[in-house]
Design a protein around this motif. Sequence first.
Motif, short mmCIF file in Angstrom:
data_model
loop_
_atom_site.label_atom_id
_atom_site.label_comp_id
_atom_site.label_asym_id
_atom_site.label_seq_id
_atom_site.Cartn_x
_atom_site.Cartn_y
_atom_site.Cartn_z
N HIS A 91 0.83 -1.20 0.00
CA HIS A 91 0.00 0.00 0.00
C HIS A 91 0.87 1.25 0.00
CE1 HIS A 91 -3.40 -2.46 0.22
NE2 HIS A 91 -3.87 -2.19 1.42
N ASN A 94 2.12 1.95 -3.47
CA ASN A 94 1.03 2.43 -4.30
C ASN A 94 0.63 3.87 -3.95
OD1 ASN A 94 -0.97 2.30 -6.26
ND2 ASN A 94 -2.47 1.49 -4.84
N PHE A 95 0.49 4.16 -2.66
CA PHE A 95 0.10 5.50 -2.24
C PHE A 95 1.14 6.55 -2.60
CE2 PHE A 95 -2.69 3.56 1.29
CZ PHE A 95 -3.80 3.59 0.47
N GLU A 97 3.23 6.37 -5.18
CA GLU A 97 3.18 6.54 -6.65
C GLU A 97 2.06 7.48 -7.08
OE1 GLU A 97 2.83 2.67 -8.41
OE2 GLU A 97 4.90 2.13 -7.92
N ILE A 98 0.91 7.39 -6.44
CA ILE A 98 -0.22 8.22 -6.87
C ILE A 98 -0.36 9.51 -6.05
CG2 ILE A 98 -1.56 6.30 -7.81
CD1 ILE A 98 -3.19 6.21 -5.27
N LYS A 99 0.63 9.76 -5.18
CA LYS A 99 0.60 10.97 -4.32
C LYS A 99 -0.75 11.10 -3.62
CE LYS A 99 4.11 13.49 -6.80
NZ LYS A 99 4.59 13.00 -7.98
N SER A 100 -1.09 10.06 -2.91
CA SER A 100 -2.39 9.92 -2.29
C SER A 100 -2.63 10.95 -1.17
CB SER A 100 -2.52 8.51 -1.71
OG SER A 100 -3.77 8.33 -1.12
N ASP A 115 -10.43 8.46 -0.51
CA ASP A 115 -9.07 8.59 -1.04
C ASP A 115 -9.12 8.14 -2.50
OD1 ASP A 115 -8.92 5.76 -1.11
OD2 ASP A 115 -7.85 5.64 0.79
N GLU A 116 -7.96 7.95 -3.12
CA GLU A 116 -7.93 7.60 -4.53
C GLU A 116 -8.52 6.22 -4.83
OE1 GLU A 116 -5.62 9.36 -3.03
OE2 GLU A 116 -5.52 11.12 -4.30
N LYS A 117 -8.58 5.37 -3.81
CA LYS A 117 -9.06 4.00 -4.01
C LYS A 117 -10.53 3.80 -3.65
CE LYS A 117 -4.93 1.30 -3.65
NZ LYS A 117 -4.44 0.03 -3.20
#
Length: 178
Positions: A91, A94-95, A97-100, A115-117
């Motif tokens: 996680h 992933n977070f 990479e997407i600048k969550s 959030d993005e997900k």
Amino acid sequence: MIFEVPFIKEIYLNQTKLQFDYVWKSNLKKSWKGLVFSIIYLATGLFFIGHRSFFGVIIFSIGTIYLYKFYEFWHSYKNNKKRYFSESEKHVTNFIEIKSKSIWEFKDDFFKYSDEKCEVKMDWSFFKNFDIVEENIFLNTSHVNISYILGKDEISESDFNKLVSFLSTKLERLDVSS
């Protein structure tokens, strides 16, 4: 109240550790008690076996069962811990990479997290209580072991205190973090 919280790796990893420990705390305590009983039963059983008493065999057998139950639990605990932290690391990658960032909304009628997900909107009746563990608010749902965690490091201290006050009007506060 609405909070926009950027993803910070160190805070996330600390919160995942806190959550894991929080969820497993009572079971670990029970398990260690079982181990102590096991040792006591095994020692007592050996004592009676040494004095040629059949009663010692029964007590020793009970101790062996307790020891086996401890081993089963400990094996499960270690496997779950390894899997949980492995997933947490995935996680993180992933977070990052997407600048969550996450959005936390605390309204009179509902709680909303996004959030993005995912995006989740819940009525307050969905929650059973909240707790504060090491300056992190654990919003505990009625479903087993699902918590939303927001830390004082992620919002200002005054917002944190306002949030605790707000949650106190909506939910029962636990005091199990000691």
